[in-house]
Write an enzyme that holds these catalytic residues in place. Sequence first.
Site, mmCIF file in Angstrom:
data_model
loop_
_atom_site.group_PDB
_atom_site.id
_atom_site.type_symbol
_atom_site.label_atom_id
_atom_site.label_comp_id
_atom_site.label_asym_id
_atom_site.label_seq_id
_atom_site.Cartn_x
_atom_site.Cartn_y
_atom_site.Cartn_z
ATOM 1 N N GLU A 194 0.866 -1.476 -0.152
ATOM 2 C CA GLU A 194 0.152 0.239 0.319
ATOM 3 C C GLU A 194 1.402 1.016 0.390
ATOM 4 O O GLU A 194 0.552 2.116 -0.557
ATOM 5 C CB GLU A 194 -0.913 0.457 0.938
ATOM 6 N N CYS A 225 -2.436 -4.051 7.203
ATOM 7 C CA CYS A 225 -2.100 -4.126 8.216
ATOM 8 C C CYS A 225 -2.835 -3.178 9.371
ATOM 9 O O CYS A 225 -2.699 -2.115 8.532
ATOM 10 C CB CYS A 225 -0.347 -4.389 8.280
ATOM 11 N N SER A 284 23.752 -40.265 -9.004
ATOM 12 C CA SER A 284 22.498 -39.723 -9.198
ATOM 13 C C SER A 284 22.334 -37.580 -10.496
ATOM 14 O O SER A 284 21.587 -37.843 -10.082
ATOM 15 C CB SER A 284 20.880 -38.827 -7.944
ATOM 16 N N THR A 304 22.322 -36.835 3.354
ATOM 17 C CA THR A 304 22.602 -36.425 1.840
ATOM 18 C C THR A 304 23.829 -35.131 2.061
ATOM 19 O O THR A 304 24.486 -35.192 1.033
ATOM 20 C CB THR A 304 21.020 -35.598 1.668
ATOM 21 N N ARG A 336 21.279 -21.178 -7.276
ATOM 22 C CA ARG A 336 22.338 -20.645 -8.109
ATOM 23 C C ARG A 336 21.751 -20.092 -10.114
ATOM 24 O O ARG A 336 21.441 -19.493 -10.335
ATOM 25 C CB ARG A 336 22.868 -22.364 -8.557
ATOM 26 N N GLU A 342 14.491 -31.268 0.697
ATOM 27 C CA GLU A 342 15.415 -32.148 -1.035
ATOM 28 C C GLU A 342 16.129 -32.534 0.480
ATOM 29 O O GLU A 342 17.633 -31.693 0.675
ATOM 30 C CB GLU A 342 16.158 -30.367 -1.436
ATOM 31 N N GLY A 379 16.767 -37.450 1.996
ATOM 32 C CA GLY A 379 17.405 -38.719 0.888
ATOM 33 C C GLY A 379 15.884 -39.349 1.597
ATOM 34 O O GLY A 379 14.241 -38.652 2.355
ATOM 35 N N ILE A 411 15.359 -41.867 3.714
ATOM 36 C CA ILE A 411 14.617 -41.654 4.742
ATOM 37 C C ILE A 411 13.958 -40.808 5.587
ATOM 38 O O ILE A 411 13.065 -40.947 5.985
ATOM 39 C CB ILE A 411 16.172 -42.464 6.007
ATOM 40 N N LEU A 412 14.830 -39.537 5.176
ATOM 41 C CA LEU A 412 14.432 -38.484 6.146
ATOM 42 C C LEU A 412 12.961 -37.911 5.289
ATOM 43 O O LEU A 412 11.527 -37.716 5.911
ATOM 44 C CB LEU A 412 15.170 -37.400 5.705
#
Length: 376
Positions: free
Chosen positions: A52, A78, A174, A202, A213, A304, A306, A308-309
């Site tokens: 605003e 607000c 990967s 990871t 990037r 981001e 692996g 397991i998590l």
Amino acid sequence: MTDLPMQTALDLAASALFITSPNPRVGCLLVAADGQVIGQGHTQRAGGPHAEIMALRDAAARGHSTVGATAYVTLEPCAHHGRTGPCCDALAAAGIAKVVGAITDPNPLVAGNGFGRLRAAGVEVVVCTPEDGGEASRELNIGFFSRMVRKQPWVRLKAAMSLDGATALPDGSSQWITGEAARADGHHWRARACAILTGVGTVLADDPALDVRYVQTPRQPRLVVLDSQLRTPPRARIFAAEREVLVYTRSNDSARQAALEAAGATIVQLPAVAPQAAGSDSRIDLAALMQDLGAREVNELHVEAGGILNGALLQAGLVDECLLYLAPKLLGQGLGAFGGMALQGLDEATALDIRSIEPLGADLRILARVQGHGSF
């Protein structure tokens, strides 16, 4: 259907996608009584002017009077003194005759007070229906709404995989399953997040930078590492970017903690959950992690990590949305994206609602929401 002025305001809000966190992305359009656009703007970086104020300044710079004008705002102005002053008061003082707001601000410090103070000042207030801009504004700020209502971030889990669901070969190779267009798109989603979450597995396996990037952004999201035993190497690439790095742990190893703090990390102690939880990192209380990140003003959390998590977060019901990149490849025996899930039956499967499927070069991007999430 959203009318043109509000759609323009929403477009302005979207242009602030990478810069406003932890504040919401807000756009404002000022229209004179004769229909002429006299000012516009979007919220700046935290501590800077809100949408605003930017629109009022734009109108002044163009030499336009704002008396009798209508302000189209994508979120309720607000009504409190935070990093800046109340926008509702600024609009009333500028002689704005009418405010069309897309949706009420979920912040308890606002929550209708902005609209109320405008009405008390004699300003006509119209609040849009979901179809007329409310839902679009909410989706643009889904993380902010999550933090205000649930006290935890909106969790978006990203994974890149082959068509048969492998994220890497058995030896961990990967790079790269998906193409450059998909990778660039992934950086777009990183850039809009307040923080990126990964696991120490990871970090140890890939030594990723996990920064932005491929797209232009004025800020790097914070990085969050889940590391129950403080195994993160102090020379890991995650410390190269200029940003805050939070390492969550349950370890009291003072030497490792000192080494990581010297590298620039902030160490956060969290409680452990029951020993039967699968995977080393899942021993940290993931629900407590989300509450702590909410308290640290994290709106959108981009995961981001692996398998397991990933699996542990899904099984704990803490993932809200999945961002999946599928490459037209078959890897056969490989590592899965959600190996940490240990289901006893099909009825325990995570059900998703597909929101969009988009081609990106040779790959596909699927955005899918966990059923029942987003209705807070």
